[in-house]
Design a protein around this motif. Sequence first.
Motif, PDB file in Angstrom:
ATOM      1  N   ALA A   1       0.828  -1.216   0.000  1.00  0.00           N
ATOM      2  CA  ALA A   1       0.000   0.000   0.000  1.00  0.00           C
ATOM      3  C   ALA A   1       0.857   1.259   0.000  1.00  0.00           C
ATOM      4  CB  ALA A   1      -0.939   0.005   1.195  1.00  0.00           C
ATOM      5  N   ILE A   2       2.046   1.210   0.614  1.00  0.00           N
ATOM      6  CA  ILE A   2       2.939   2.373   0.601  1.00  0.00           C
ATOM      7  C   ILE A   2       3.388   2.652  -0.834  1.00  0.00           C
ATOM      8  CG2 ILE A   2       5.016   3.407   1.579  1.00  0.00           C
ATOM      9  CD1 ILE A   2       3.082   2.717   3.740  1.00  0.00           C
ATOM     10  N   ALA A   3       3.747   1.596  -1.545  1.00  0.00           N
ATOM     11  CA  ALA A   3       4.169   1.768  -2.942  1.00  0.00           C
ATOM     12  C   ALA A   3       3.020   2.304  -3.789  1.00  0.00           C
ATOM     13  CB  ALA A   3       4.660   0.434  -3.492  1.00  0.00           C
ATOM     14  N   GLN A   4       1.815   1.822  -3.531  1.00  0.00           N
ATOM     15  CA  GLN A   4       0.662   2.307  -4.289  1.00  0.00           C
ATOM     16  C   GLN A   4       0.429   3.789  -4.042  1.00  0.00           C
ATOM     17  OE1 GLN A   4      -2.941  -0.010  -3.840  1.00  0.00           O
ATOM     18  NE2 GLN A   4      -4.250   1.720  -4.409  1.00  0.00           N
ATOM     19  N   HIS A   5       0.616   4.228  -2.789  1.00  0.00           N
ATOM     20  CA  HIS A   5       0.418   5.639  -2.445  1.00  0.00           C
ATOM     21  C   HIS A   5       1.364   6.529  -3.251  1.00  0.00           C
ATOM     22  CE1 HIS A   5      -0.201   9.219   0.112  1.00  0.00           C
ATOM     23  NE2 HIS A   5       1.107   9.372   0.008  1.00  0.00           N
ATOM     24  N   PHE A   6       2.622   6.138  -3.360  1.00  0.00           N
ATOM     25  CA  PHE A   6       3.616   6.988  -4.013  1.00  0.00           C
ATOM     26  C   PHE A   6       3.633   6.828  -5.527  1.00  0.00           C
ATOM     27  CE2 PHE A   6       5.253   7.226   0.293  1.00  0.00           C
ATOM     28  CZ  PHE A   6       5.763   8.510   0.363  1.00  0.00           C
ATOM     29  N   TRP A   7       3.361   5.616  -6.015  1.00  0.00           N
ATOM     30  CA  TRP A   7       3.599   5.342  -7.430  1.00  0.00           C
ATOM     31  C   TRP A   7       2.344   4.958  -8.206  1.00  0.00           C
ATOM     32  CZ3 TRP A   7       8.236   7.141  -8.244  1.00  0.00           C
ATOM     33  CH2 TRP A   7       9.185   7.089  -7.222  1.00  0.00           C
ATOM     34  N   GLY A   8       1.248   4.675  -7.494  1.00  0.00           N
ATOM     35  CA  GLY A   8       0.014   4.330  -8.174  1.00  0.00           C
ATOM     36  C   GLY A   8      -0.219   2.826  -8.231  1.00  0.00           C
ATOM     37  N   LYS A   9      -1.479   2.458  -8.282  1.00  0.00           N
ATOM     38  CA  LYS A   9      -1.849   1.050  -8.338  1.00  0.00           C
ATOM     39  C   LYS A   9      -1.385   0.452  -9.657  1.00  0.00           C
ATOM     40  CE  LYS A   9      -5.744  -2.058  -7.552  1.00  0.00           C
ATOM     41  NZ  LYS A   9      -7.201  -2.159  -7.275  1.00  0.00           N
ATOM     42  N   ASN A  10      -0.794  -0.732  -9.555  1.00  0.00           N
ATOM     43  CA  ASN A  10      -0.298  -1.476 -10.711  1.00  0.00           C
ATOM     44  C   ASN A  10       0.878  -0.804 -11.406  1.00  0.00           C
ATOM     45  OD1 ASN A  10      -2.152  -3.620 -10.440  1.00  0.00           O
ATOM     46  ND2 ASN A  10      -3.735  -2.413 -11.479  1.00  0.00           N
ATOM     47  N   SER A  11       1.510   0.165 -10.736  1.00  0.00           N
ATOM     48  CA  SER A  11       2.778   0.691 -11.237  1.00  0.00           C
ATOM     49  C   SER A  11       3.840  -0.399 -11.090  1.00  0.00           C
ATOM     50  CB  SER A  11       3.183   1.925 -10.429  1.00  0.00           C
ATOM     51  OG  SER A  11       3.412   1.555  -9.076  1.00  0.00           O
ATOM     52  N   PRO A  12       4.958  -0.291 -11.811  1.00  0.00           N
ATOM     53  CA  PRO A  12       6.006  -1.309 -11.669  1.00  0.00           C
ATOM     54  C   PRO A  12       6.480  -1.496 -10.230  1.00  0.00           C
ATOM     55  CG  PRO A  12       6.420   0.023 -13.611  1.00  0.00           C
ATOM     56  CD  PRO A  12       5.266   0.679 -12.890  1.00  0.00           C
ATOM     57  N   ILE A  13       6.598  -0.393  -9.466  1.00  0.00           N
ATOM     58  CA  ILE A  13       7.055  -0.515  -8.077  1.00  0.00           C
ATOM     59  C   ILE A  13       5.987  -1.176  -7.223  1.00  0.00           C
ATOM     60  CG2 ILE A  13       7.795   0.782  -6.035  1.00  0.00           C
ATOM     61  CD1 ILE A  13       9.078   2.816  -7.887  1.00  0.00           C
ATOM     62  N   HIS A  14       4.721  -0.833  -7.437  1.00  0.00           N
ATOM     63  CA  HIS A  14       3.638  -1.459  -6.675  1.00  0.00           C
ATOM     64  C   HIS A  14       3.562  -2.950  -6.983  1.00  0.00           C
ATOM     65  CE1 HIS A  14      -0.809  -2.369  -6.041  1.00  0.00           C
ATOM     66  NE2 HIS A  14      -0.336  -2.118  -4.830  1.00  0.00           N
ATOM     67  N   ARG A  15       3.670  -3.321  -8.238  1.00  0.00           N
ATOM     68  CA  ARG A  15       3.631  -4.742  -8.599  1.00  0.00           C
ATOM     69  C   ARG A  15       4.804  -5.487  -7.976  1.00  0.00           C
ATOM     70  NH1 ARG A  15       2.351  -2.748 -13.836  1.00  0.00           N
ATOM     71  NH2 ARG A  15       4.469  -3.262 -14.533  1.00  0.00           N
ATOM     72  N   ALA A  16       5.975  -4.855  -7.984  1.00  0.00           N
ATOM     73  CA  ALA A  16       7.146  -5.493  -7.381  1.00  0.00           C
ATOM     74  C   ALA A  16       6.953  -5.674  -5.881  1.00  0.00           C
ATOM     75  CB  ALA A  16       8.402  -4.660  -7.661  1.00  0.00           C
ATOM     76  N   ALA A  17       6.365  -4.675  -5.221  1.00  0.00           N
ATOM     77  CA  ALA A  17       6.127  -4.771  -3.773  1.00  0.00           C
ATOM     78  C   ALA A  17       5.190  -5.922  -3.455  1.00  0.00           C
ATOM     79  CB  ALA A  17       5.569  -3.451  -3.250  1.00  0.00           C
ATOM     80  N   LYS A  18       4.159  -6.107  -4.252  1.00  0.00           N
ATOM     81  CA  LYS A  18       3.228  -7.215  -4.037  1.00  0.00           C
ATOM     82  C   LYS A  18       3.921  -8.554  -4.275  1.00  0.00           C
ATOM     83  CE  LYS A  18      -1.055  -6.929  -5.201  1.00  0.00           C
ATOM     84  NZ  LYS A  18      -2.317  -6.797  -5.960  1.00  0.00           N
ATOM     85  N   ARG A  19       4.749  -8.604  -5.292  1.00  0.00           N
ATOM     86  CA  ARG A  19       5.415  -9.867  -5.632  1.00  0.00           C
ATOM     87  C   ARG A  19       6.413 -10.281  -4.553  1.00  0.00           C
ATOM     88  NH1 ARG A  19      10.178 -10.351  -7.914  1.00  0.00           N
ATOM     89  NH2 ARG A  19      10.145  -8.225  -8.749  1.00  0.00           N
ATOM     90  N   VAL A  20       7.241  -9.352  -4.088  1.00  0.00           N
ATOM     91  CA  VAL A  20       8.287  -9.733  -3.139  1.00  0.00           C
ATOM     92  C   VAL A  20       7.712 -10.101  -1.777  1.00  0.00           C
ATOM     93  CG1 VAL A  20      10.104  -8.453  -4.313  1.00  0.00           C
ATOM     94  CG2 VAL A  20       8.800  -7.319  -2.502  1.00  0.00           C
ATOM     95  N   THR A  21       6.629  -9.459  -1.369  1.00  0.00           N
ATOM     96  CA  THR A  21       6.023  -9.852  -0.104  1.00  0.00           C
ATOM     97  C   THR A  21       5.371 -11.222  -0.224  1.00  0.00           C
ATOM     98  OG1 THR A  21       4.062  -8.545  -0.692  1.00  0.00           O
ATOM     99  CG2 THR A  21       5.647  -7.529   0.794  1.00  0.00           C
ATOM    100  N   ARG A  22       4.828 -11.509  -1.387  1.00  0.00           N
ATOM    101  CA  ARG A  22       4.258 -12.840  -1.614  1.00  0.00           C
ATOM    102  C   ARG A  22       5.356 -13.892  -1.610  1.00  0.00           C
ATOM    103  NH1 ARG A  22       3.029 -17.288  -2.650  1.00  0.00           N
ATOM    104  NH2 ARG A  22       1.025 -18.100  -3.376  1.00  0.00           N
ATOM    105  N   ASN A  23       6.552 -13.544  -2.092  1.00  0.00           N
ATOM    106  CA  ASN A  23       7.694 -14.456  -2.012  1.00  0.00           C
ATOM    107  C   ASN A  23       8.004 -14.820  -0.564  1.00  0.00           C
ATOM    108  OD1 ASN A  23       8.120 -14.471  -4.762  1.00  0.00           O
ATOM    109  ND2 ASN A  23       9.843 -13.053  -4.723  1.00  0.00           N
ATOM    110  N   GLU A  24       7.954 -13.827   0.309  1.00  0.00           N
ATOM    111  CA  GLU A  24       8.376 -14.031   1.702  1.00  0.00           C
ATOM    112  C   GLU A  24       7.307 -14.711   2.543  1.00  0.00           C
ATOM    113  OE1 GLU A  24      11.570 -10.490   2.438  1.00  0.00           O
ATOM    114  OE2 GLU A  24       9.469  -9.985   2.647  1.00  0.00           O
ATOM    115  N   ILE A  25       6.049 -14.319   2.366  1.00  0.00           N
ATOM    116  CA  ILE A  25       4.977 -14.975   3.108  1.00  0.00           C
ATOM    117  C   ILE A  25       4.568 -16.200   2.289  1.00  0.00           C
ATOM    118  CG2 ILE A  25       2.720 -14.695   4.190  1.00  0.00           C
ATOM    119  CD1 ILE A  25       4.861 -12.898   5.357  1.00  0.00           C
TER     120      ILE A  25
END
Length: 352
Positions: free
Chosen positions: A251-275
Motif C-alpha cells: 500500500a505504501i508503494a501504491q500511495h507513491f507510485w500508483g496502483k499497478n505501477s512497476p514498483i507497486h507490482r514489485a512490492a506485491k510480488r516480493v512480499t508474496r515471495n516471503e509470506i
Amino acid sequence: MNPKPEPNKPRLSFCIPTYNFGQFLPQTLDSIISQDNGHIEIVIVDGNSTDNTDQIIHEYQQRFPRLTFFKRDKRCGVDRDILKSVELAQSDYCWLFSADDVLSPGAIDLIFQNLTGQWNIAILNFMLCDYNLNPITSHDILNSADKHKTYNWSDPAELNDYLSRSLTSTALFSFISSIIVNRNDWLAADPCTEFHDSCWIIQAKAYAIAKNNLTLWYYPDPVFLKRGENDSFLYLGIAGRVELALDKFPAIAQHFWGKNSPIHRAAKRVTRNEISFSSLLVFKEKASQHNESLTKLYNVIRRSWIRYKRDHLSFLIIRLFPISLIYQLRDLCKKNASLFRMVKSIQTKLDL
C-alpha cells in the motif's frame, strides 16, 4: 550528495531505535564500537523501555562518548523513534540499525571505502541467523551476480532492471539494518506524516527521496548478522503481522507510485515471495500458541495471499495441517541445531 566533512564531525551515524532490547544491546554495541575508526557515532532512541536499557547505555557511554541516548517518556512507536534518531544524528550518512543485530568484522571499513557521494541510499545484505545468532544462510535480495552496483531510479531502464531482480522486500526498504541513507536527502524529503504509525516509515521516506532523486547502491555480501525468531511486530498479533506484510507494505508503494505501477507490482510480488506456504504453516502454529483466532489469519490469507489456482490447494493444506505436527517439527529442529539450519536453508531457498 556528499558534503565536505567538517572537522571532528562524524561521517556515519548508527541510528538505533529500541524498546526492551536490553538483553541484545551489548552484542550490537560491541560489534560497532570494536570497529570504531574515529568517524562514527551512535544514536539510540528508546521508546520508554521498562528493562535495563538505561543502565546498559549509560555504561557504554563511559566507554564510547560519541553515543547519544534519547529516552521518551511514553511509547511512540518504531517509526517515530527512527525519525528522531536521524534528526539527532550529526553525520552525513545514517545507518539505520536494529538493536538486536550484529555487525560483521570489517563492515565499517567497507562502508567508508564506498562513501563516494555517488549514492544516497544503500541496501546491504546480511546473514540469516537463529535466535542465538548462529548463522543459517545468506539472505537473497536481488537476483544479481554483480559484486556491487548502483541503480539510478530516475532512469526507467535501471529502475526496471532493479525491480525485475528484486527477490524479497528488503530490496524495497523493508528491513532496517540493511539501510544507509544520506541524512540531508532524508531530511529534505517529504516528512511522510501519514505513515508515522505505519511500521513502514523507512520505505515511505525512501520513496519520498526517490521522488526527488534516488541513486541506490546495492552490496550483495553479508555485512551483518540478523537475529531470527525475534520479530518486533508480533505485538500486532499473528494475523496483523501477516496483514502488515501482504497488505500494508504494498500500500505504501501504491500511495507513491500508483496502483499497478512497476514498483507497486514489485512490492506485491516480493512480499508474496516471503509470506510463503511454509511461513504460513509457522504462523498458524504461532497463532494457536497465542490463543488467537485462526479465522482472522485465514481471512488475511484468503484475501491477500491467494494469487494462483494452485494457491487454493495450498490454502486447503494449511487449514487441514495438524497444529500438533507443525509444533513437533519445529520442536525437533530447535533441539537439533544442524537440522534446524538445514531445514531453514532449504525453506529459504524454496520460498524464493
